[in-house]
Design a protein around this motif. Structure first.
Motif, mmCIF file in Angstrom:
data_model
loop_
_atom_site.group_PDB
_atom_site.id
_atom_site.type_symbol
_atom_site.label_atom_id
_atom_site.label_comp_id
_atom_site.label_asym_id
_atom_site.label_seq_id
_atom_site.Cartn_x
_atom_site.Cartn_y
_atom_site.Cartn_z
ATOM 1 N N PHE A 189 2.622 4.765 -5.887
ATOM 2 C CA PHE A 189 3.732 5.184 -5.022
ATOM 3 C C PHE A 189 4.405 4.009 -4.388
ATOM 4 C CE2 PHE A 189 3.841 9.570 -5.357
ATOM 5 C CZ PHE A 189 2.571 9.992 -5.588
ATOM 6 N N ASN A 190 4.587 3.333 -3.777
ATOM 7 C CA ASN A 190 5.396 2.240 -3.282
ATOM 8 C C ASN A 190 4.606 0.948 -3.202
ATOM 9 O OD1 ASN A 190 7.867 3.566 -2.928
ATOM 10 N ND2 ASN A 190 7.063 4.530 -1.102
ATOM 11 N N GLY A 191 3.487 0.810 -3.912
ATOM 12 C CA GLY A 191 2.716 -0.419 -3.880
ATOM 13 C C GLY A 191 3.464 -1.524 -4.564
ATOM 14 N N MET A 229 12.947 7.588 1.359
ATOM 15 C CA MET A 229 13.455 8.624 0.445
ATOM 16 C C MET A 229 12.595 8.720 -0.815
ATOM 17 S SD MET A 229 15.729 10.075 2.109
ATOM 18 C CE MET A 229 16.112 11.207 0.789
ATOM 19 N N ASP A 230 12.119 7.553 -1.267
ATOM 20 C CA ASP A 230 11.230 7.591 -2.429
ATOM 21 C C ASP A 230 9.946 8.327 -2.080
ATOM 22 O OD1 ASP A 230 10.510 6.601 -5.195
ATOM 23 O OD2 ASP A 230 8.876 5.735 -4.012
ATOM 24 N N TRP A 231 9.411 8.018 -0.894
ATOM 25 C CA TRP A 231 8.197 8.723 -0.452
ATOM 26 C C TRP A 231 8.447 10.214 -0.309
ATOM 27 C CZ3 TRP A 231 7.655 11.607 4.010
ATOM 28 C CH2 TRP A 231 6.369 12.090 4.268
ATOM 29 N N LEU A 232 9.609 10.568 0.272
ATOM 30 C CA LEU A 232 9.917 11.978 0.500
ATOM 31 C C LEU A 232 10.066 12.740 -0.829
ATOM 32 C CD1 LEU A 232 10.493 14.182 2.535
ATOM 33 C CD2 LEU A 232 12.898 13.475 2.554
ATOM 34 N N ASN A 233 10.746 12.105 -1.777
ATOM 35 C CA ASN A 233 10.918 12.770 -3.085
ATOM 36 C C ASN A 233 9.579 12.995 -3.771
ATOM 37 O OD1 ASN A 233 13.700 12.906 -2.824
ATOM 38 N ND2 ASN A 233 14.025 10.902 -3.808
ATOM 39 N N LYS A 234 8.731 11.993 -3.733
ATOM 40 C CA LYS A 234 7.422 12.135 -4.368
ATOM 41 C C LYS A 234 6.546 13.111 -3.606
ATOM 42 C CE LYS A 234 7.369 7.747 -6.770
ATOM 43 N NZ LYS A 234 8.822 7.576 -6.673
ATOM 44 N N ARG A 235 6.747 13.143 -2.273
ATOM 45 C CA ARG A 235 5.993 14.119 -1.474
ATOM 46 C C ARG A 235 6.393 15.542 -1.854
ATOM 47 N NH1 ARG A 235 1.234 14.781 1.005
ATOM 48 N NH2 ARG A 235 1.360 16.666 2.270
ATOM 49 N N MET A 286 0.857 -1.201 0.000
ATOM 50 C CA MET A 286 0.000 0.000 0.000
ATOM 51 C C MET A 286 0.879 1.233 0.000
ATOM 52 S SD MET A 286 -2.971 0.990 2.687
ATOM 53 C CE MET A 286 -3.954 2.448 2.491
ATOM 54 N N ALA A 287 0.448 2.274 -0.726
ATOM 55 C CA ALA A 287 1.241 3.500 -0.850
ATOM 56 C C ALA A 287 1.193 4.306 0.422
ATOM 57 C CB ALA A 287 0.734 4.330 -2.007
#
Length: 711
Positions: free
Chosen positions: A240-242, A169-175, A1-2
């Motif tokens: 996003f990260n799913g 970091m992936d979440w932060l960049n996309k955020r 889940m994202a």
């Protein structure tokens, strides 16, 4: 889940931005992995580490994370996992107590993951039990492997033995991308709405420009839309990260996903941007139309102002080739200036044509009016330039023909002013032919000048049609007077030359006649000389008897008549030359050469002719008397026996023989014999033979017995 990126559309966005606290967020002091507890509440994970945790930074991180979910999502409560496996109990306690101040109402359960080492169970249990009522949420102490009792493994990250994938970091960049897009799109929507609403207001106020119409977006709408589409594509593809396997979740997942918000922003942006593009198109069209109007008026004002003034000032045609060429050069400069404006006209005409093909109905009338106005002025000005150029070209040709004709007249006049002194009649004929050719060339030149002049006058008469109301009568009168003056002057010069040519022609014809008379007179002298030569060389015979001699005498007289006619003809020609010389006021060669020769030859001929006559008359007398004696006529014995007759015949014969030996003596003392000596000897021999017969006859008459004895 994202992981959570956006909240539902029914809440306002927090002013806190990830970019402001980016260094703190990178430390991963807390995070929302996207997992949920069994009540669908979000799981907030606080991973504590060996190092001392900065509570202020943790508080900031929690404030930011808790600002992401919607109020509806917050109402379900949070399950907080405090990972204390790498930390000390007092730190864990401080964090748990801090949750009361940060999210007291939203926390429903706090799971403290204890380390494998033993904490003082009594202390920890007593503390959490003691603070339970005051905290407002339940705190349980659990090991990592027992955490699945409270939370499904699929909702736990790998750190807690779950299967949920999370890349901070992936979440932060996309955020960051999401917040930037959200911020830019929201600001852009406000700006576009302001511009579009301002444009509608301006249209309602009869297209009067307002301040808003000059306002441009702070960011490029195309760039923002592209960023949004890329973000939406990423959300739809990876969520996003799913996991790539794709796990089925409940409908509440959309509350935590940014996709609906991005889609709504993109829809709003597209709608406002479409309106903005139409506003820009209308603004560009209006600006272009106003620019075209301004340029059209610039072209029209220049052509009807300075351009027309330049043409009004250039009305003359010049009085010579050089003057006309100078005016042509000046006109070319004027044309060069006009060409620049005509180039602008062509460009404007193309722009107007393009707008007419793609323009609105409300602009067609205005555009056509501008096009018609521009075309009328430009075509009128171009026609005036062409008319002026044609007029100057016609003037240049007129002056060129006038100059050529003037040079021809000068050449003809120079030829007429030179006194004619030809050597013979042929040269006079050649000179006369050249004179006639020059006069004919002058006639052709004058006719050409009249044609050019009339054409130029016709063009000048049409000049008033483009004079813009200016009275050009005075200027035209000067040009007309000049043209007519040139043609009249050339006509007078040509008439004077014609008169002089007539006089010269008469004089040259008289000279031709003079040379002809002189030639014929010289020919008469030659003929008379030939007659004299023939007389002396061929008129020798004296005849064999009286009858033949009389025939010779008659022929001689006719011969003399021919010589007389020749002499008279020569005299008449010489008299004519005298008259012609007096008329021409020149000295003839005949008076000093031909006439004396003619008289001298005639005098010689007369002397020789008279000598010939004397000889023939003496021969006739000799032959007649001899024939009477020699004829035995008994009827007249007394005549025959007359001794005097014999003596006379003998005397005449001797005298004739003597005359044959005497030359003809001319007045100048020269002598000339008839024929050759042999010819004279032959004629004398015949006379002597006849004289012998007469002497024999005389003896017979004197002594008849001698005749008998001989018989």
């Amino acid at each position: 889940m994202a992981p959570a990126l956006a909240r539902s559309e029914d809440v306002s966005w927090s002013e806190m931005e990830a970019s402001v606290i980016l260094p703190i967020l990178k430390k991963k002091l807390a995070f929302l992995s996207g997992g949920k507890d069994r009540r669908s509440g979000l799981i907030l994970t606080i991973p504590l580490c060996l190092e001392q945790t900065n509570m202020d930074e943790l508080s900031v991180t929690l404030d930011y994370l808790l600002s992401i979910p919607s109020e509806k999502c917050k109402a379900r409560g949070f399950t907080v996992i405090v990972d204390g496996r790498k930390s000390q109990w007092n730190v864990v306690k401080t964090v748990v107590l801090m949750l009361q101040n940060v999210v007291p109402a939203e926390v429903s359960l706090v799971c403290v993951v204890k380390p494998d080492e033993f904490w003082d169970k009594k202390v920890t249990h007593f503390c959490f039990w003691k603070e339970k009522d005051r905290l407002g949420f339940e705190v349980i102490l659990v090991s990592a492997n027992k955490l699945t009792r409270y939370i499904e493994p699929c909702q736990l990250t790998e750190d807690f033995g779950g299967s949920l994938t999370y890349d901070h970091m992936d979440w932060l960049n996309k955020r960051l991308v999401f917040e930037k897009f959200t911020k830019e799109s929201t600001s852009l929507l406000d700006e576009l709405a302001l511009i579009n609403n301002g444009s509608d207001k301006a249209n309602q106020q009869e297209k009067e420009r307002s301040v808003d119409l000059n306002f441009l977006p702070s960011v490029d709408p195309e760039t923002v839309l592209q960023t949004g589409h890329e973000l939406l594509s990423e959300l739809q593809q990876r969520r996003f990260n799913g996991s790539d396997g794709g796990v089925s979740w409940s409908p509440m997942d959309d509350e935590l996903l940014a996709q609906p918000q991005v889609m709504k922003l993109l829809d709003s942006l597209r709608e406002q941007y479409t309106r903005y593009q139409e506003v820009c198109r209308q603004r560009s069209k209006r600006t272009q139309l106003e620019e075209i109007q301004q340029k059209v008026m610039q072209v029209v004002n220049w052509l009807e102002g300075p351009g027309s003034e330049q043409l009004r000032a250039q009305w003359g045609i010049g009085d010579s080739i050089r003057a006309s060429q100078a005016l042509q050069q000046k006109h070319e400069e004027i044309e060069s200036q006009h060409s620049e404006w005509f180039a602008v006209y062509v460009e404007l005409n193309q722009q107007i044509a393009a707008l007419l093909n793609a323009g609105d109905e409300e602009d067609l009338v205005e555009l056509k009016s501008l096009q018609q106005q521009l075309s009328d002025v430009c075509y009128r000005q171009a026609s005036q330039l062409e008319f002026r150029q044609n007029l100057l070209q016609a003037a240049l040709e007129f002056h060129g023909v006038a100059q050529d004709l003037s040079q021809q007249l000068d050449g003809l006049l120079g030829m007429l002013c030179v006194d004619v002194a030809p050597a013979d009649g042929a040269s006079i004929q050649q000179t006369l032919k050249l004179l006639e050719e020059k006069l004919k060339s002058v006639d052709v030149g004058l006719q050409g000048l009249r044609e050019k002049g009339q054409g130029l006058l016709d063009q000048i008469s049409n000049q008033a049609s483009w004079a813009y109301g200016k009275d050009v009568t005075i200027e035209n009168k000067e040009n007309v007077d000049h043209i007519q003056g040139v043609m009249e002057d050339m006509q007078l010069r040509k008439q004077r030359c014609e008169d002089m040519v007539d006089v010269r022609r008469l004089k040259m014809l008289q000279m031709v006649q003079l040379f002809k008379c002189e030639e014929d007179a010289a020919q008469a002298v030659e003929w008379l000389s030939e007659l004299l030569d023939a007389l002396l060389k061929t008129h020798i015979r004296l005849g064999d008897d009286a009858q033949e001699t009389k025939v010779l005498l008659e022929k001689h007289r006719k011969f003399v008549d021919v010589a007389q006619s020749t002499y008279d003809y020569g005299r008449q020609l010489l008299q004519a030359t005298v008259v012609l010389c007096q008329s021409l006021r020149c000295t003839s060669r005949s008076s000093g050469d031909t006439l004396p020769r003619l008289n001298r030859v005639w005098k010689q001929f007369t002397i020789a002719s008279e000598e010939r006559v004397h000889r023939l008359e003496m021969a006739i007398a000799f032959h007649s008397n001899a024939e009477k004696i020699l004829q035995d006529c008994p009827e007249e014995p007394e005549a025959i026996n007359d001794e005097e007759q014999f003596d006379e015949i003998e005397a005449v014969g001797k005298s004739l023989l003597d005359r044959l030996t005497v030359p003809v003596v001319y007045p100048d003392g020269t002598e000339q014999y008839f024929g050759s000596p042999s010819d004279m000897a032959s004629a004398a021999e015949h006379i002597r033979d006849r004289m012998k017969l007469v002497s024999l006859k005389r003896q017979q008459l004197r002594h008849p017995e001698m005749v008998t004895t001989e018989s």
